[in-house]
Design an enzyme around this catalytic site. Structure first.
Site, PDB file in Angstrom:
ATOM      1  N   TYR A 104      66.085  52.426  47.524  1.00  0.00           N
ATOM      2  CA  TYR A 104      67.523  52.645  47.700  1.00  0.00           C
ATOM      3  C   TYR A 104      67.825  53.049  49.141  1.00  0.00           C
ATOM      4  O   TYR A 104      68.790  52.566  49.751  1.00  0.00           O
ATOM      5  CB  TYR A 104      67.982  53.727  46.726  1.00  0.00           C
ATOM      6  CG  TYR A 104      69.460  54.012  46.749  1.00  0.00           C
ATOM      7  CD1 TYR A 104      70.372  53.079  46.258  1.00  0.00           C
ATOM      8  CD2 TYR A 104      69.959  55.222  47.233  1.00  0.00           C
ATOM      9  CE1 TYR A 104      71.731  53.343  46.262  1.00  0.00           C
ATOM     10  CE2 TYR A 104      71.314  55.492  47.235  1.00  0.00           C
ATOM     11  CZ  TYR A 104      72.196  54.548  46.756  1.00  0.00           C
ATOM     12  OH  TYR A 104      73.549  54.813  46.758  1.00  0.00           O
TER      13      TYR A 104
ATOM     14  N   LYS B 128      70.445  51.115  51.716  1.00  0.00           N
ATOM     15  CA  LYS B 128      71.619  51.755  52.305  1.00  0.00           C
ATOM     16  C   LYS B 128      71.468  51.932  53.812  1.00  0.00           C
ATOM     17  O   LYS B 128      72.457  51.914  54.561  1.00  0.00           O
ATOM     18  CB  LYS B 128      71.896  53.094  51.612  1.00  0.00           C
ATOM     19  CG  LYS B 128      72.397  52.939  50.181  1.00  0.00           C
ATOM     20  CD  LYS B 128      73.684  52.108  50.119  1.00  0.00           C
ATOM     21  CE  LYS B 128      74.273  52.046  48.724  1.00  0.00           C
ATOM     22  NZ  LYS B 128      75.535  51.267  48.664  1.00  0.00           N
TER      23      LYS B 128
END
Length: 255
Positions: A153, A157
């Site tokens: 993740y 991002k």
């Protein structure tokens, strides 16, 4: 306020959480909104809650599919004639350390969180150039700092964060602004199980200067600000919406 009167705003991941709150904020300011997500029922339920359904287009789509994204932009133009704001909010998360992660974990997160942002920006830009519109990407505090057990993740991002900067450089002189919001823990379908864990939430509350996580409306309000003319000289910014979390140097609270 009516800062978005007759502006056309596309919001991905609009079915719940930050996306739904953002759609409500734009609609309240008289925008025409295009609700995008993978679940039609959620989008239609949201559309029924907005003040003027005639100014709403429900368009189910998977942003990780370039053909579906191009179809989305065509549908928005056919219905409303222009695109003024793109909010790239759709996202997923995987909480695993790399030795425990499968290829599918990496691919799913990257396809939605990174490919989806790229496809939507690429398809929307020809229209945004005409309107001198703007893009708001929903990154995360996880895109400006690391988390334990969230490396996939974090990577996705982080890509969104720097893509935002580069896109702002490329298109600033074209009149198109590009910014991102970087929320900390925010109440949503994605984080629902976390909010049910009292011990975990106590740990978050201890780290947060505000003593609590964010509500989706608090992020949606900042997105609306960045998309508005009030932020007309703001571009290339990854704005933490984190209750002061990033103000800390990481040391524990001592008082």
């Amino acid at each position: 306020m009516e800062r978005f009167n007759d502006k056309v705003v596309i919001i991905t991941g609009a079915g719940s959480g930050i996306g739904a709150a953002t759609a409500k904020r734009f609609a309240a300011e008289q925008a025409k909104v295009v609700l995008v997500g993978r679940t039609r029922d959620k989008l239609e339920k949201l559309a029924a809650e907005l003040p003027n359904e005639d100014r709403v287009l429900v368009h189910p789509a998977d942003v990780s599919d370039d053909a579906q994204v191009r179809g989305l932009m065509d549908a928005a133009i056919e219905r409303f004639g222009q695109i003024d704001v793109l909010v790239n909010n759709a996202g997923v998360a995987v909480q695993k350390r790399i030795p425990d992660a499968a290829d599918d974990d990496w691919n799913r997160v990257m396809h939605i969180n990174v490919d989806g942002v790229f496809y939507c920006c690429r398809a929307a830009l020809p229209h945004l150039l005409k309107t001198r519109g703007n893009i708001i990407n929903v990154s995360s505090v996880s895109g400006i700092g690391g988390d334990w057990g969230m490396s996939i993740y974090n990577a996705s991002k982080g890509a969104v964060t720097n893509f935002t900067r580069a896109l702002a450089l490329d298109h600033g002189r074209d009149g198109v602004r590009v910014n991102a919001v970087c929320p900390s823990l925010t109440r949503s379908d994605l984080t629902a199980k976390m909010f049910e864990n009292d011990e975990l939430m106590a740990k978050f509350a201890d780290r947060m200067p505000t003593g609590r996580a964010a509500e989706p409306e608090e992020v949606g309000d900042v997105i609306a600000f960045l998309a508005s003319d009030d932020a007309r000289f703001v571009s290339g910014v990854n704005l933490p919406v984190d209750g002061g979390l990033s103000a800390s140097n990481g040391q524990p609270r001592m008082g």
